[in-house]
Scaffold this motif. Structure first.
Motif, short mmCIF file in Angstrom:
data_model
loop_
_atom_site.label_atom_id
_atom_site.label_comp_id
_atom_site.label_asym_id
_atom_site.label_seq_id
_atom_site.Cartn_x
_atom_site.Cartn_y
_atom_site.Cartn_z
N ILE A 141 0.83 -1.05 0.06
CA ILE A 141 0.25 0.10 0.09
C ILE A 141 0.79 1.22 0.01
O ILE A 141 1.82 1.41 0.81
N SER A 143 2.25 4.77 0.65
CA SER A 143 2.13 5.81 1.65
C SER A 143 3.06 6.88 1.16
O SER A 143 3.37 7.04 0.12
N LYS A 161 -2.80 9.95 3.70
CA LYS A 161 -1.92 9.08 3.60
C LYS A 161 -1.69 8.50 5.26
O LYS A 161 -1.39 7.29 5.19
N GLU A 165 -2.23 4.40 5.96
CA GLU A 165 -1.22 3.75 6.78
C GLU A 165 -2.01 2.80 7.91
O GLU A 165 -1.67 1.76 8.16
N ALA A 168 -3.84 -0.17 6.36
CA ALA A 168 -2.66 -1.08 6.06
C ALA A 168 -2.35 -1.95 7.52
O ALA A 168 -2.33 -3.08 7.59
N SER A 184 3.21 -1.32 3.93
CA SER A 184 3.08 0.15 3.49
C SER A 184 4.45 0.55 2.95
O SER A 184 5.59 0.09 3.57
N LEU A 231 6.34 -0.59 7.70
CA LEU A 231 6.46 0.60 6.74
C LEU A 231 7.90 0.55 6.15
O LEU A 231 8.90 0.39 7.01
#
Length: 246
Positions: A141, A143, A161, A165, A168, A184, A231
């Motif tokens: 995803i 971000s 965004k 997050e 996700a 992410s 992330l």
């Protein structure tokens, strides 16, 4: 070591240009059949030509992510034709306007939230059953550092965004005991049309090419990548840990 995605099915949104275009191409080069989604038919056709030249294959799906019924239909169509989905790259997004929050027009704010947040949730809702049928479902995803920096004048984009997050991370927590892995991705400054809109005076040669981001995404969707709920920061080449529920 090269990544082999032969026999795997990947869906990429915003595939007609920028990060989405080069990600779709990279996935196809690795052997995946790519379902390429975007509004711009011409860009999708150019992508299809590039994929064929590279020896890959793609299915083009031109539609607007604001069309929620089309997103719902997409999941059903994939199920009928293939029965599963191995990879989702939710890349498409819009910037909105760089403006004080109080000056943002309602229609601009609503469009940013619709495309960046609501459509992402709708994709998750439509495609999760298909990803869970894969032996190694992977979702990336897109971000942005804007989700954390929250710079003045970037309100709608930053908020969207941050919300993406959160979606996700929540999704990763809900599926952590399955074979589905969710990441992410903060691509950092990248040579795209959105970047040019946001920073019009910047020399594009000073920021990374979207093909570099595509290579990172390829590693994040490989069956061998087993992290979830994290992330990935392109600038530092690192995974940031989010604490998932026990």
């Amino acid at each position: 070591m090269s990544i082999d995605l032969k026999g795997r099915l990947a869906l990429v949104t915003g595939a007609s240009r920028g990060i989405g275009y080069f990600t779709a191409l990279e996935l196809a080069k690795a052997g995946a059949h790519v379902i390429a989604c975007a509004r711009t038919v011409g860009g999708l056709e150019e992508l299809d030509d590039a994929i064929k030249q590279a020896g890959g294959s793609a299915t083009l799906v031109p539609f607007d992510l604001a069309d929620m019924a089309a997103i719902d239909k997409l999941g059903g169509s994939i199920f009928e034709r293939w029965g599963k989905l191995d990879i989702l790259v939710a890349n498409a997004g819009v910037l909105g306007t760089i403006s004080p929050i109080g000056h943002v027009e309602a229609k601009v704010f609503e469009k940013v939230m619709t495309i960046n947040v609501t459509a992402t949730w709708r994709l998750i809702r439509s495609l999760e059953p298909l990803l869970l049928k894969s032996d190694a479902g992977r979702a990336v995803i897109l971000s942005s550092s804007a989700a954390h920096k929250c710079k003045p004048f970037w309100g709608p984009y930053s908020a969207s965004k941050a919300a993406v997050e959160a979606l996700a991370r929540t999704w990763a927590g809900e599926t952590q005991r399955t074979a589905l892995r969710i990441t992410s991705l903060d691509p950092g400054a990248t040579r795209t049309a959105m970047r040019a809109q946001a920073v019009p005076g910047e020399d594009p040669s000073t920021v990374q090419h979207p093909s570099e981001v595509a290579k990172a995404i390829l590693s994040l969707v490989s069956p061998g990548f087993t992290e979830t709920g994290k992330l990935f920061e392109m600038r530092k080449g690192r995974l940031l840990d989010y604490r998932l529920p026990d």
